[in-house]
Design an enzyme around this catalytic site. Structure first.
Site, mmCIF file in Angstrom:
data_model
loop_
_atom_site.group_PDB
_atom_site.id
_atom_site.type_symbol
_atom_site.label_atom_id
_atom_site.label_comp_id
_atom_site.label_asym_id
_atom_site.label_seq_id
_atom_site.Cartn_x
_atom_site.Cartn_y
_atom_site.Cartn_z
ATOM 1 N N TYR A 152 0.649 -1.004 -0.012
ATOM 2 C CA TYR A 152 -0.042 -0.066 -0.005
ATOM 3 C C TYR A 152 1.245 1.519 0.261
ATOM 4 O O TYR A 152 1.458 1.717 0.831
ATOM 5 C CB TYR A 152 -0.919 0.065 1.131
ATOM 6 N N LYS A 180 -1.600 -1.085 -3.987
ATOM 7 C CA LYS A 180 -2.258 -0.427 -4.085
ATOM 8 C C LYS A 180 -2.185 1.128 -3.561
ATOM 9 O O LYS A 180 -0.916 1.265 -3.160
ATOM 10 C CB LYS A 180 -3.381 -0.656 -2.775
#
Length: 318
Positions: A152, A180
């Site tokens: 992330y 992400k």
């Protein structure tokens, strides 16, 4: 809790056509009782509705799930509850990131024991390690489990980005499979996509269309709580190459993104809007989050009343 105002989806893409974690995921809220305790039944109900409405993956106890205000046992209890209810229907990613590598290792191993399908691990925040330190952190965690990991990258919260060179190096680890991205650097991502097999997911709800245009697998969203079926249509249109439809839906969703992501923290706004839709009994959050102020609520409401979600809102904003 009432049923979603959107029609449940029955035409979800076949499993063989979906990327590993799906194409439309929600970084879902954790529902709290009015006294602030974790409401497992309420959380499971939200998860089930999201899947019924078109999500083909979920992130459990990420930032929007307010995981950082929860104890380890509370986080693990949510993993168990959602896994028990939805295991096998869609991929379930456990948010197990921390700025303490050993703490993240503990949560990651426990999530694996529970049977979660993957891990979402954020770049270490506050410490501001070097890129070498970031890479060592992720490699150490990836060596500790047998689950696929999504990194992330959100420098607005962590203070540091994941540089392309770091991502390209980490992509060689067999357990690191996806990213992400919430830093909106499509040029940097293009290089990583060109040089690795990493799956990319948009971490910016409003940039889903451009992200998918350069090769992202889909979206991990917050706005998807309140407009799930519409985002399903957007993602499916891009995947089908129907850019005219995708652009139209993208324009329609702009005020919804504005309401959910720009007026207050996503967890606060999403819970409030779900309450206005009759899908939550109250929008309880934990400190340091606080409920919307009257002025913020008025802005969010005005955004939504001019949007495709206007018809889903209850008459009162109390």
């Amino acid at each position: 809790m009432t049923a979603s105002p959107e029609t449940p989806r029955t035409d979800r893409p076949a499993a063989e056509d979906r990327p590993l974690f799906g194409t439309l995921l929600t970084a879902m809220i954790t529902v709290f009782a009015e006294d602030g305790s974790v409401d497992l039944d309420g959380t499971v109900a939200v998860a089930q509705q999201l899947v019924d409405d078109g999500c083909d993956g979920l992130v459990v106890c990420g930032t929007t799930g307010e995981y950082s205000t929860m104890t380890d046992e509370e986080n693990l209890s949510v993993f168990r509850a959602v896994k028990d209810a939805l295991g096998g229907r869609v991929p379930l990613l456990a948010g197990t990131g921390s700025n303490d590598t050993e703490h993240s290792r503990h949560l990651s191993r426990e999530a694996e024991k529970i049977g979660m399908d993957g891990l979402l691990i954020v770049t270490p925040y506050y410490n501001k390690p070097t890129q070498a330190g970031v890479e060592a952190h992720f490699r150490s965690l990836a060596d500790s489990v047998d689950l696929p990991i999504m990194l992330y990258d959100i420098p607005g919260r962590t203070g540091i980005p994941l540089e392309p060179e770091t991502l390209i190096s980490l992509a060689a680890h067999p357990n690191i499979v996806a990213v992400k991205d919430a830093k909106a650097d499509l040029f940097a991502a293009t290089r990583v996509l060109a040089e690795t097999d990493l799956l990319y997911y948009s971490g910016d709800d409003g940039l889903t269309l451009p992200w998918m245009a350069i090769g992202a697998a889909g979206l991990i969203g917050v706005t998807t709580h309140v407009a799930t079926a519409r985002y399903r249509e957007l993602v499916d249109a891009v995947r089908a190459g129907d850019l005219a439809t995708a652009r139209r839906i993208n324009f329609e969703l702009e005020p919804v993104v504005r309401a959910t992501m720009t007026r207050a923290p996503g967890a606060v706004a999403a819970k409030t809007i779900l309450t206005w839709q009759g899908r939550l009994p109250h929008p309880t959050v934990r400190l340091p989050h606080v409920p919307l102020t009257p002025a913020e609520a008025a802005l969010v409401r005005a955004d939504l009343e001019g949007s495709v979600l206007a018809g889903t809102l209850l008459e009162t904003i109390d």
